[in-house]
Scaffold this motif. Structure first.
Motif, mmCIF file in Angstrom:
data_model
loop_
_atom_site.group_PDB
_atom_site.id
_atom_site.type_symbol
_atom_site.label_atom_id
_atom_site.label_comp_id
_atom_site.label_asym_id
_atom_site.label_seq_id
_atom_site.Cartn_x
_atom_site.Cartn_y
_atom_site.Cartn_z
ATOM 1 N N ILE A 1 -6.883 2.514 -2.392
ATOM 2 C CA ILE A 1 -6.671 1.525 -1.450
ATOM 3 C C ILE A 1 -5.970 0.302 -2.290
ATOM 4 C CG2 ILE A 1 -7.678 0.137 0.305
ATOM 5 C CD1 ILE A 1 -9.912 1.900 0.434
ATOM 6 N N MET B 176 -4.677 -3.359 2.934
ATOM 7 C CA MET B 176 -3.191 -3.527 3.470
ATOM 8 C C MET B 176 -2.924 -2.649 4.394
ATOM 9 S SD MET B 176 -0.629 -4.315 0.457
ATOM 10 C CE MET B 176 -1.034 -5.930 -0.358
ATOM 11 N N GLY C 33 0.917 -1.149 -0.006
ATOM 12 C CA GLY C 33 0.002 -0.014 -0.088
ATOM 13 C C GLY C 33 0.838 1.172 -0.032
HETATM 14 P P1 AMP Z 1 0.769 4.849 7.578
HETATM 15 O O1 AMP Z 1 2.154 4.286 7.407
HETATM 16 O O2 AMP Z 1 -0.170 3.752 7.897
HETATM 17 O O3 AMP Z 1 0.512 6.094 8.499
HETATM 18 O O4 AMP Z 1 0.229 5.176 6.363
HETATM 19 C C1 AMP Z 1 1.250 6.268 5.386
HETATM 20 C C2 AMP Z 1 0.273 6.447 4.286
HETATM 21 O O5 AMP Z 1 0.013 5.258 3.354
HETATM 22 C C3 AMP Z 1 -1.165 7.258 4.475
HETATM 23 O O6 AMP Z 1 -1.372 8.111 3.495
HETATM 24 C C4 AMP Z 1 -2.161 5.749 4.371
HETATM 25 O O7 AMP Z 1 -3.276 6.268 3.762
HETATM 26 C C5 AMP Z 1 -1.344 5.229 3.134
HETATM 27 N N1 AMP Z 1 -1.612 3.656 3.022
HETATM 28 C C6 AMP Z 1 -1.439 2.688 4.150
HETATM 29 N N2 AMP Z 1 -2.071 1.696 3.747
HETATM 30 C C7 AMP Z 1 -2.585 1.711 2.479
HETATM 31 C C8 AMP Z 1 -3.368 0.792 1.539
HETATM 32 N N3 AMP Z 1 -3.475 -0.510 1.945
HETATM 33 N N4 AMP Z 1 -3.540 1.252 0.446
HETATM 34 C C9 AMP Z 1 -3.276 2.679 0.116
HETATM 35 N N5 AMP Z 1 -2.716 3.429 0.905
HETATM 36 C C10 AMP Z 1 -2.194 3.030 1.937
#
Ligand code: AMP
Length: 315
Positions: A206, A215, A43
């Protein structure tokens, strides 16, 4: 599209990061930022691909920083997964990342404890600072409420503040966020508009596992059984989408009840189910325009699995 980036440079110091970005801009490059909390998966890497697709000469920066200010003391800051070496390998393998910003801390922490026992309304950061500590916050007043903001009152204040700090340090021209965290993406767009950050925000689709689970770094904490149960989120959203597109019953209440029932029967503890207008996030009563279905449920002790469904384009 930029030439292959090779091994990304790892920068930990704020001033060095800002100087790096300014040098890249002086070379005529567009600086593109992908903010993350690390423990990267496909992701996150899809956000990097989105960043790499920016037109013209670019410099892509991925930030890796677990932001304490968005966690309440009752939440999982201490157990949030991390693997910096693995993250750097994954980012290097994309050939699309020029720098990784990995600050040790983005705050001046004070010595005196403030409100340490005030419960969930106080963030981990606040519980630890005082005196010279950080005390300036960005609130996106309406969008921070509701959905994830209902049960996590300090969450979006922490997100907005740290993202603003990253914007001030990295000074990107473009920043990429995932629509998985739908409310976060909309809130950042609003903050950028309201505070005149000269940054284009891109929302990226996503990315899901083969079985449909969105994810998430936290998925690693799901037992096999909980993971199986968590798939009910996707199932319930697919059913809702079909029901809405078939116009079999377009009352939000009806569709929300069906989703809650599916999640509960699967053993999930529902945090919220909302059907909202896409930009304003205002709940709709009838699905008669493009909307997004937002669902959050706990599977297991500490884990919230959050999904913003893709738009129902036909209402
Ligand atoms: P995080 O590390 O969880 O804070 O995520 C960092 C960035 O990655 C944020 O903008 C999330 O929305 C994006 N993100 C996390 N998981 C996914 C996913 N499965 N699909 C798309 N974007 C993602």
């Amino acid at each position: 599209m930029a030439a292959a980036a090779g091994e990304p440079e790892v920068i930990r110091d704020k001033a060095a990061m800002r100087a790096w970005s300014r040098r890249r801009r002086a070379e005529g490059r567009t600086v593109v930022l992908v903010p993350t909390m690390g423990f990267l998966h496909e992701g996150h890497l899809s956000l990097v691909s989105e960043a790499a697709a920016t037109a013209g000469p670019i410099a892509v920066v991925v930030s890796i920083y677990v932001n304490p200010s968005q966690f309440a003391p009752t939440e999982d800051l201490a157990t949030y997964p991390s693997d910096l070496a693995g993250d750097l390998r994954k980012l290097a393998s994309t050939g699309a990342v020029h720098a990784v910003f990995n600050p040790p801390d983005l705050y001046v922490r004070g010595g005196t404890a403030v409100g340490a026992s005030a419960g969930a309304a106080v963030s981990c950061l606040e519980a630890a600072v005082g005196g010279d500590g950080h005390e300036t916050w960005i609130r996106v007043e309406r969008l921070e409420k509701g959905l994830c903001g209902s049960s996590r009152p300090v969450f979006f204040r922490g997100v907005a503040t740290v993202v603003a700090k990253l914007f001030n340090i990295v000074e990107p021209d473009v920043a990429v966020f995932g629509k998985k965290d739908y409310q976060q993406w909309r809130l950042i767009c609003r903050m950028v508009r309201d505070l005149d950050f000269a940054i284009e925000i891109i929302g990226s689709e996503i990315v899901r596992e083969a079985d449909g689970l969105a994810m998430s770094s936290r998925n690693v904490h799901l037992s096999r059984e909980e993971r199986e149960k968590a798939l009910s989120i996707n199932r319930s959203l697919a059913n809702a989408r079909t029901a809405a597109l078939n116009h079999s019953n377009s009352a939000s209440e009806h569709i929300k009840k069906q989703i809650v029932q599916t999640l509960t029967e699967a053993g999930g503890q529902v945090d919220y189910v909302e059907i909202v207008e896409q930009e304003s996030l205002v709940p709709v009563e009838t699905i008669d325009r493009p909307v997004t279905i937002c669902v959050a449920a706990f599977f297991g002790k500490i884990l919230a699995v959050l999904v913003g469904d893709s738009p129902l384009e036909d209402g």
